[in-house]
Design a protein around this motif. Structure first.
Motif, mmCIF file in Angstrom:
data_model
loop_
_atom_site.group_PDB
_atom_site.id
_atom_site.type_symbol
_atom_site.label_atom_id
_atom_site.label_comp_id
_atom_site.label_asym_id
_atom_site.label_seq_id
_atom_site.Cartn_x
_atom_site.Cartn_y
_atom_site.Cartn_z
ATOM 1 N N ASN A 1 0.827 -1.209 0.000
ATOM 2 C CA ASN A 1 0.000 0.000 0.000
ATOM 3 C C ASN A 1 0.865 1.265 0.000
ATOM 4 N N GLN A 2 1.962 1.216 0.798
ATOM 5 C CA GLN A 2 2.853 2.367 0.861
ATOM 6 C C GLN A 2 3.503 2.618 -0.493
ATOM 7 N N MET A 3 3.882 1.527 -1.173
ATOM 8 C CA MET A 3 4.500 1.670 -2.493
ATOM 9 C C MET A 3 3.530 2.297 -3.478
ATOM 10 N N VAL A 4 2.267 1.879 -3.380
ATOM 11 C CA VAL A 4 1.235 2.438 -4.268
ATOM 12 C C VAL A 4 1.064 3.928 -3.993
ATOM 13 N N MET A 5 1.016 4.270 -2.683
ATOM 14 C CA MET A 5 0.839 5.671 -2.305
ATOM 15 C C MET A 5 2.010 6.526 -2.785
ATOM 16 N N ASP A 6 3.235 5.975 -2.654
ATOM 17 C CA ASP A 6 4.410 6.719 -3.065
ATOM 18 C C ASP A 6 4.439 6.978 -4.572
ATOM 19 N N LYS A 7 3.799 6.087 -5.337
ATOM 20 C CA LYS A 7 3.794 6.244 -6.789
ATOM 21 C C LYS A 7 2.828 7.319 -7.264
ATOM 22 N N GLN A 8 1.889 7.697 -6.383
ATOM 23 C CA GLN A 8 0.936 8.724 -6.777
ATOM 24 C C GLN A 8 1.636 10.077 -6.841
ATOM 25 N N SER A 9 1.255 10.860 -7.813
ATOM 26 C CA SER A 9 1.904 12.158 -8.016
ATOM 27 C C SER A 9 1.409 13.175 -6.991
ATOM 28 N N ALA A 10 2.128 14.306 -6.892
ATOM 29 C CA ALA A 10 1.728 15.377 -5.987
ATOM 30 C C ALA A 10 0.370 15.936 -6.379
ATOM 31 N N CYS B 1 6.970 17.728 -1.328
ATOM 32 C CA CYS B 1 5.564 18.134 -1.481
ATOM 33 C C CYS B 1 4.651 16.913 -1.403
ATOM 34 N N ASN B 2 5.078 15.852 -2.083
ATOM 35 C CA ASN B 2 4.299 14.620 -2.082
ATOM 36 C C ASN B 2 4.142 14.095 -0.653
ATOM 37 N N GLU B 3 5.241 14.048 0.080
ATOM 38 C CA GLU B 3 5.194 13.550 1.451
ATOM 39 C C GLU B 3 4.335 14.442 2.339
ATOM 40 N N ALA C 1 -3.200 14.349 4.374
ATOM 41 C CA ALA C 1 -4.304 13.413 4.133
ATOM 42 C C ALA C 1 -4.472 12.464 5.316
ATOM 43 N N LYS C 2 -3.354 11.982 5.850
ATOM 44 C CA LYS C 2 -3.411 11.072 7.001
ATOM 45 C C LYS C 2 -4.048 11.762 8.202
ATOM 46 N N THR C 3 -3.675 13.013 8.443
ATOM 47 C CA THR C 3 -4.248 13.764 9.572
ATOM 48 C C THR C 3 -5.745 13.973 9.367
ATOM 49 N N LEU C 4 -6.153 14.314 8.148
ATOM 50 C CA LEU C 4 -7.585 14.528 7.870
ATOM 51 C C LEU C 4 -8.386 13.248 8.083
ATOM 52 N N ASN C 5 -7.825 12.110 7.715
ATOM 53 C CA ASN C 5 -8.512 10.836 7.965
ATOM 54 C C ASN C 5 -8.659 10.574 9.465
ATOM 55 N N GLU C 6 -7.653 10.984 10.245
ATOM 56 C CA GLU C 6 -7.759 10.833 11.700
ATOM 57 C C GLU C 6 -8.863 11.726 12.252
ATOM 58 N N VAL C 7 -9.036 12.914 11.640
ATOM 59 C CA VAL C 7 -10.125 13.802 12.065
ATOM 60 C C VAL C 7 -11.471 13.089 11.879
ATOM 61 N N ILE C 8 -11.650 12.453 10.714
ATOM 62 C CA ILE C 8 -12.912 11.735 10.442
ATOM 63 C C ILE C 8 -13.128 10.641 11.478
ATOM 64 N N GLU D 1 -2.080 14.283 -7.762
ATOM 65 C CA GLU D 1 -3.109 13.321 -7.323
ATOM 66 C C GLU D 1 -3.380 13.452 -5.831
ATOM 67 N N TRP D 2 -2.298 13.618 -5.045
ATOM 68 C CA TRP D 2 -2.487 13.791 -3.603
ATOM 69 C C TRP D 2 -3.191 15.111 -3.297
ATOM 70 N N LEU D 3 -2.868 16.149 -4.045
ATOM 71 C CA LEU D 3 -3.525 17.441 -3.846
ATOM 72 C C LEU D 3 -5.021 17.320 -4.100
ATOM 73 N N SER D 4 -5.387 16.585 -5.167
ATOM 74 C CA SER D 4 -6.803 16.371 -5.486
ATOM 75 C C SER D 4 -7.502 15.603 -4.373
ATOM 76 N N ARG D 5 -6.820 14.558 -3.836
ATOM 77 C CA ARG D 5 -7.415 13.766 -2.762
ATOM 78 C C ARG D 5 -7.680 14.610 -1.529
ATOM 79 N N VAL D 6 -6.712 15.478 -1.181
ATOM 80 C CA VAL D 6 -6.866 16.319 0.008
ATOM 81 C C VAL D 6 -8.006 17.310 -0.185
ATOM 82 N N HIS D 7 -8.081 17.931 -1.388
ATOM 83 C CA HIS D 7 -9.167 18.884 -1.651
ATOM 84 C C HIS D 7 -10.537 18.203 -1.555
ATOM 85 N N LEU D 8 -10.615 16.957 -2.005
ATOM 86 C CA LEU D 8 -11.883 16.219 -1.900
ATOM 87 C C LEU D 8 -12.216 15.866 -0.460
#
Length: 587
Positions: free
Chosen positions: A23-32, A89-91, A97-104, A34-41
């Protein structure tokens, strides 16, 4: 059965770990992007969940206000032209994103009242608020460091083979300021390794913000991080590259605390840093102001050779500031200095303590008496027995001479040791030894003892030294000793004493020995042979200039030499008179 169950459990955990890794490898392969889009959502959902919670209203209100700041920070971050190229930036986006999931997760727990105790939930919410603070702060730091402009490029894109190395180092320096503690620990380890390989390159990249981050890490909760941070700071301090930044970022208070309560390695590195930074009076005052003297003295007593040496050097620097000497004495520095002079592990430590005693003996009569009563005199004398005696111990003894009676000095063999220094010591030690003889030989009896010790011929030779200070001290010693009959006769027999002193009559302003040379020659001017030698070496020409300069005794010596020269002329005329008369008769 038990073994099979254990194997099954181990296999289960192994599978889980493997899944996490994948899972970590998959996450690391995602671009900045893509992560920005996930956080905005995520943000609208997170805010909605947080606002629906009715328990712990004050804490959730604060959490919501911090979540609302995230979009603005991410906008600034994503607008940078190198945003998509830098893995920092990616990290950072993954962390948000991890912190926001903890908020939920916490919002859902609070809404369903399924949490384990009120205090536990309050603690979890405070920790969550701290993570949001860290995310916001790291975003701002990342934007301000300029590291995004130094994106790590693949080798085939680089225009220079150094570009990837420099970019990587800048990334490591940025990691000192952002991210969790483990990330900072890894950055410290890699920077220390890079320092070993190419210290100059790393130093050229370090800026004030990096120094500030390092200083903050000195107070981190992790012992490992404190150890690595102080290690790096000791290297920076030793280089002298960024002393001003270290001081302006208040590095001294945490260094003092680390010497007080750190691990053995931490104490050693903190002591090395303080040693280097204690070379200015301002820093010495700050070290003392933060209570640094006591832990330095304590570490001198208990530390290993390196720690002891670093603390001894720092205390020597502190003792060089006159206003600190009484404070050092009150903290027990006199006893420690003498003990380390006797038993210091390294030669350098003993040298530092000799210099410390030199400074302390220059402070006050009370301190000199304390050093004498603690046994400092025999220790300093024993220290002179080495093959190349140095100036500090001799100067300390010179300062102590008036505080000890002559009989005691004779019993302790002061004069043979000073003779050894005059023959074998460094230039500074020889000068101090000649000066010490001046202080000791203040009566006919002590002058006689100096004459019997064999010091006089060595002092005469010192008149030829390349050091102006040595020549002056030697001339001063002879000027004082020449009043003793046997020494005066010895000086007259030793032809070099007259010639060397005449050479020191030079009127050059840089020649500070001339007034003592006049006094020495005046003491020997009762002998016709000596006066003739003075005249033959040009003393009259020198003395005329010194007389114009109103050098004390020059007029008197000039008069004696000129009168003797005139008598000699008339004597020659009288001796030739019969020959002249005979010539006249023959005509």
């Amino acid at each position: 059965m038990g073994t099979m169950a254990e194997l099954g459990t181990m296999g289960k955990f192994g599978t889980m770990a493997e899944e996490q890794h994948v899972n970590q490898m998959v996450m690391d392969k995602q671009s900045a992007e893509e992560w920005l889009s996930r956080v905005h959502l995520l943000i609208p959902t997170v805010l909605n969940k947080a606002k629906m919670v009715t328990n712990f209203g004050g804490r959730w209100k604060m959490i919501i206000s911090k979540i609302e700041q995230i979009p603005g920070c991410l906008s600034d971050l994503s607008s940078h032209p190198c945003f998509s190229k830098n893995k920092l930036c990616n990290e950072q986006l993954q962390s948000v994103a991890k912190t926001l999931n903890e908020v939920i997760e916490l919002a859902e727990l609070c809404s369903t009242d399924k949490y384990e105790g009120k205090l536990r939930m309050q603690s979890d919410l405070d920790a969550l608020s701290g993570k949001l603070d860290l995310n916001l702060r790291d975003c701002m730091v990342l934007i301000k460091t300029g590291v995004l402009g130094e994106a790590t490029l693949p080798l085939y894109i680089s225009s220079s083979s150094e570009t990837p190395i420099i970019s990587s180092l800048k990334e490591l320096l940025a990691r000192l300021q952002i991210g969790h503690l483990e990330s900072k620990h890894n950055a410290l380890e890699n920077l220390l390794r890079a320092m070993q390989e190419d210290e100059k390159m790393v130093m050229s990249l370090i800026g004030r913000a990096n120094v500030a981050a390092l200083v903050q890490l000195l107070t981190a909760t992790s012992t490992r991080i404190r150890e690595k941070a102080v290690n790096l700071i000791s290297v920076l301090a030793e280089s002298g590259y960024c002393d001003e930044w270290l001081i302006s970022e208040s590095v001294l208070p945490p260094l003092v605390r680390l010497i007080e309560s750190g691990s053995l390695e931490t104490k050693e590195k903190a002591a090395i840093a303080i040693q280097r930074l204690s070379i200015t009076e301002e820093n010495v005052r700050e070290i003392a102001g933060h209570g640094g003297i006591t832990p330095l003295i304590d570490l001198c007593k208990t530390g290993d050779s390196v720690s002891q040496g670093a603390c001894a050097a720092a205390l020597k620097n502190i003792s060089a500031v006159s206003e600190m000497r009484q404070l050092l004495a009150e903290e027990g520095m006199v006893r420690v200095s003498i003990d380390l002079l006797n038993h210091g592990i390294l030669l350098g430590t003993r040298e530092h303590m000799a210099e410390c005693l030199q400074n302390l003996t220059a402070a006050s009569e009370a301190l000199r008496e304390a050093i004498v009563s603690e046994g400092g005199v025999p220790s300093l004398l024993a220290y002179l027995d080495g093959p190349l005696p140095q100036e500090p111990a001799v100067t300390a003894l010179r300062n102590l001479i008036p505080s000890v009676n002559a009989e005691t000095w004779v019993a302790l063999n002061l004069l043979p040791r000073l003779a050894h220094v005059l023959q074998s010591g460094s230039l500074g030690a020889q000068q101090a030894a000649a000066s010490a003889i001046c202080r000791f030989a203040t009566s006919p009896e002590t002058k006689r003892l100096v004459g019997e010790s064999g010091c006089v011929p060595v002092i005469v030779k010192l008149l030829e030294s390349k050091s102006n200070g040595c020549r002056e001290a030697a001339a001063q010693a002879i000027a004082g000793l020449v009043t003793e009959g046997r020494i005066r006769r010895e000086l007259r027999k030793e032809g070099k004493s007259v010639t060397n002193l005449v050479m020191l009559l030079d009127s050059n302003p840089g020649n500070t020995a001339k007034k003592y040379a006049v006094a020495g020659l005046l003491g020997m001017s009762g002998c016709e042979k000596s006066k003739k030698m003075m005249v033959s070496y040009g003393a009259i020409g020198y003395l005329k200039k010194l007389s114009e300069m109103e050098v004390n005794g020059a007029d008197k010596l000039l008069e004696k030499l000129e009168r003797g020269k005139l008598r000699s002329f008339f004597h020659r005329v009288v001796s030739f008179k019969p020959q002249i008369q005979e010539l006249q008769r023959n005509r």
